[in-house]
Design a protein around this motif. Structure first.
Motif, PDB file in Angstrom:
ATOM      1  N   MET A  80       0.843  -1.180   0.000  1.00 47.56           N
ATOM      2  CA  MET A  80       0.000   0.000   0.000  1.00 47.56           C
ATOM      3  C   MET A  80       0.886   1.241   0.000  1.00 47.56           C
ATOM      4  SD  MET A  80      -2.803   1.029   2.811  1.00 47.56           S
ATOM      5  CE  MET A  80      -4.085   2.109   2.353  1.00 47.56           C
ATOM      6  N   ARG A  81       0.579   2.181  -0.858  1.00 46.65           N
ATOM      7  CA  ARG A  81       1.335   3.418  -0.954  1.00 46.65           C
ATOM      8  C   ARG A  81       0.974   4.350   0.198  1.00 46.65           C
ATOM      9  NH1 ARG A  81      -0.156   7.469  -4.922  1.00 46.65           N
ATOM     10  NH2 ARG A  81       1.157   9.104  -4.199  1.00 46.65           N
ATOM     11  N   ALA A  82       1.982   4.995   0.791  1.00 47.78           N
ATOM     12  CA  ALA A  82       1.740   5.905   1.904  1.00 47.78           C
ATOM     13  C   ALA A  82       0.949   7.120   1.430  1.00 47.78           C
ATOM     14  CB  ALA A  82       3.060   6.351   2.514  1.00 47.78           C
ATOM     15  N   GLN A  83      -0.006   7.523   2.230  1.00 45.32           N
ATOM     16  CA  GLN A  83      -0.832   8.679   1.921  1.00 45.32           C
ATOM     17  C   GLN A  83      -0.104   9.937   2.390  1.00 45.32           C
ATOM     18  OE1 GLN A  83      -4.695   8.430   3.661  1.00 45.32           O
ATOM     19  NE2 GLN A  83      -5.214  10.534   3.225  1.00 45.32           N
ATOM     20  N   PHE A  84      -0.029  10.960   1.525  1.00 47.13           N
ATOM     21  CA  PHE A  84       0.635  12.198   1.900  1.00 47.13           C
ATOM     22  C   PHE A  84      -0.376  13.158   2.508  1.00 47.13           C
ATOM     23  CE2 PHE A  84       1.822  16.595   1.040  1.00 47.13           C
ATOM     24  CZ  PHE A  84       3.024  16.645   1.723  1.00 47.13           C
ATOM     25  N   ILE A  85      -0.066  13.642   3.686  1.00 40.98           N
ATOM     26  CA  ILE A  85      -0.886  14.639   4.353  1.00 40.98           C
ATOM     27  C   ILE A  85       0.034  15.810   4.677  1.00 40.98           C
ATOM     28  CG2 ILE A  85      -2.276  15.173   6.387  1.00 40.98           C
ATOM     29  CD1 ILE A  85      -2.969  12.159   6.485  1.00 40.98           C
ATOM     30  N   ASP A  86      -0.324  16.990   4.202  1.00 36.74           N
ATOM     31  CA  ASP A  86       0.470  18.185   4.460  1.00 36.74           C
ATOM     32  C   ASP A  86       0.271  18.598   5.912  1.00 36.74           C
ATOM     33  OD1 ASP A  86       1.753  20.606   4.535  1.00 36.74           O
ATOM     34  OD2 ASP A  86       0.418  21.595   3.101  1.00 36.74           O
ATOM     35  N   PRO A  87       1.316  18.511   6.753  1.00 35.48           N
ATOM     36  CA  PRO A  87       1.161  18.875   8.164  1.00 35.48           C
ATOM     37  C   PRO A  87       0.722  20.322   8.364  1.00 35.48           C
ATOM     38  CG  PRO A  87       3.265  17.795   7.780  1.00 35.48           C
ATOM     39  CD  PRO A  87       2.651  18.048   6.449  1.00 35.48           C
ATOM     40  N   GLY A  88       0.994  21.196   7.388  1.00 44.26           N
ATOM     41  CA  GLY A  88       0.581  22.592   7.482  1.00 44.26           C
ATOM     42  C   GLY A  88      -0.922  22.774   7.456  1.00 44.26           C
ATOM     43  N   GLN A  89      -1.651  21.766   6.979  1.00 40.67           N
ATOM     44  CA  GLN A  89      -3.110  21.842   6.965  1.00 40.67           C
ATOM     45  C   GLN A  89      -3.720  21.538   8.325  1.00 40.67           C
ATOM     46  OE1 GLN A  89      -3.996  19.159   3.710  1.00 40.67           O
ATOM     47  NE2 GLN A  89      -4.304  20.899   2.336  1.00 40.67           N
ATOM     48  N   MET A  90      -2.926  20.983   9.226  1.00 37.14           N
ATOM     49  CA  MET A  90      -3.425  20.667  10.571  1.00 37.14           C
ATOM     50  C   MET A  90      -3.212  21.878  11.469  1.00 37.14           C
ATOM     51  SD  MET A  90      -2.601  16.670  11.157  1.00 37.14           S
ATOM     52  CE  MET A  90      -1.007  16.521  10.401  1.00 37.14           C
ATOM     53  N   ARG A  91      -4.058  22.896  11.292  1.00 34.14           N
ATOM     54  CA  ARG A  91      -3.874  24.143  12.015  1.00 34.14           C
ATOM     55  C   ARG A  91      -5.051  24.504  12.916  1.00 34.14           C
ATOM     56  NH1 ARG A  91      -3.409  25.662   6.524  1.00 34.14           N
ATOM     57  NH2 ARG A  91      -5.434  26.110   5.639  1.00 34.14           N
ATOM     58  N   THR A  92      -6.023  23.615  13.037  1.00 35.47           N
ATOM     59  CA  THR A  92      -7.168  23.861  13.909  1.00 35.47           C
ATOM     60  C   THR A  92      -6.910  23.181  15.252  1.00 35.47           C
ATOM     61  OG1 THR A  92      -8.646  23.875  11.998  1.00 35.47           O
ATOM     62  CG2 THR A  92      -9.659  23.589  14.163  1.00 35.47           C
ATOM     63  N   GLU A  93      -6.881  23.975  16.315  1.00 37.60           N
ATOM     64  CA  GLU A  93      -6.629  23.408  17.636  1.00 37.60           C
ATOM     65  C   GLU A  93      -7.930  22.893  18.242  1.00 37.60           C
ATOM     66  OE1 GLU A  93      -4.208  24.406  21.747  1.00 37.60           O
ATOM     67  OE2 GLU A  93      -4.685  26.045  20.373  1.00 37.60           O
ATOM     68  N   LEU A  94      -7.902  21.645  18.695  1.00 38.15           N
ATOM     69  CA  LEU A  94      -9.070  20.998  19.294  1.00 38.15           C
ATOM     70  C   LEU A  94      -8.691  20.411  20.652  1.00 38.15           C
ATOM     71  CD1 LEU A  94     -10.194  18.955  16.173  1.00 38.15           C
ATOM     72  CD2 LEU A  94     -11.271  21.030  17.006  1.00 38.15           C
ATOM     73  N   ALA A  95      -9.671  20.332  21.528  1.00 40.19           N
ATOM     74  CA  ALA A  95      -9.484  19.651  22.810  1.00 40.19           C
ATOM     75  C   ALA A  95      -9.994  18.227  22.646  1.00 40.19           C
ATOM     76  CB  ALA A  95     -10.251  20.360  23.912  1.00 40.19           C
ATOM     77  N   LEU A  96      -9.163  17.244  22.953  1.00 40.36           N
ATOM     78  CA  LEU A  96      -9.567  15.840  22.958  1.00 40.36           C
ATOM     79  C   LEU A  96     -10.084  15.540  24.355  1.00 40.36           C
ATOM     80  CD1 LEU A  96      -9.657  13.004  21.636  1.00 40.36           C
ATOM     81  CD2 LEU A  96      -7.313  12.688  22.477  1.00 40.36           C
ATOM     82  N   GLU A  97     -11.339  15.061  24.441  1.00 39.55           N
ATOM     83  CA  GLU A  97     -11.954  14.820  25.738  1.00 39.55           C
ATOM     84  C   GLU A  97     -12.407  13.372  25.892  1.00 39.55           C
ATOM     85  OE1 GLU A  97     -13.805  19.195  26.722  1.00 39.55           O
ATOM     86  OE2 GLU A  97     -15.162  17.690  25.922  1.00 39.55           O
ATOM     87  N   ALA A  98     -12.325  12.885  27.124  1.00 39.62           N
ATOM     88  CA  ALA A  98     -12.790  11.542  27.463  1.00 39.62           C
ATOM     89  C   ALA A  98     -13.888  11.663  28.518  1.00 39.62           C
ATOM     90  CB  ALA A  98     -11.644  10.692  28.000  1.00 39.62           C
ATOM     91  N   CYS A  99     -14.796  10.713  28.496  1.00 42.93           N
ATOM     92  CA  CYS A  99     -15.935  10.723  29.414  1.00 42.93           C
ATOM     93  C   CYS A  99     -15.662   9.820  30.615  1.00 42.93           C
ATOM     94  CB  CYS A  99     -17.185  10.238  28.682  1.00 42.93           C
ATOM     95  SG  CYS A  99     -18.668  10.267  29.702  1.00 42.93           S
TER      96      CYS A  99
END
Length: 111
Positions: free
Chosen positions: A1-20
């Protein structure tokens, strides 16, 4: 399987990861409390929006694809939160099995 390219610069939205955490309420039920596990940067892509009339009202469902850097412990049942918007995590997978990224399929919840 060919590796999928994801531009790290597109990950610019800050989110809080929450657990219950569920605690007994003393009456046979439980109370839910959400706590922040981590702060992550993500790329959010809308996938679908659907409106269905049911039970005398419009029922709307909006789904997104959220890509984050790989991290241990992200699982369905958790949620991501951004400025009043809540995204319930439905599925989590490593798109190319390289341990670099996680893709979460989420449903936007009404607060």
């Amino acid at each position: 399987m060919r590796a999928q390219f994801i531009d790290p610069g597109q990950m610019r939205t800050e989110l809080a990861l929450e657990a219950c955490t569920e605690t007994p309420d003393g009456l046979g039920g439980h109370e839910q409390a959400w706590s922040e596990v981590a702060s992550v940067f993500a790329m959010i892509e809308p996938v679908s929006a659907q409106s269905v009339f049911g039970a005398g009202q419009m029922l709307e469902t909006v789904t997104h694809r959220v890509t984050v850097r790989w991290r241990e412990g992200v699982a369905s049942g958790m949620r991501l939160k951004k400025a009043g918007r809540i995204f319930d995590i439905l599925t989590v997978h490593d798109p190319d099995e390289t341990g670099r990224y996680l893709v979460c399929r989420v449903k936007e919840a009404r607060p």
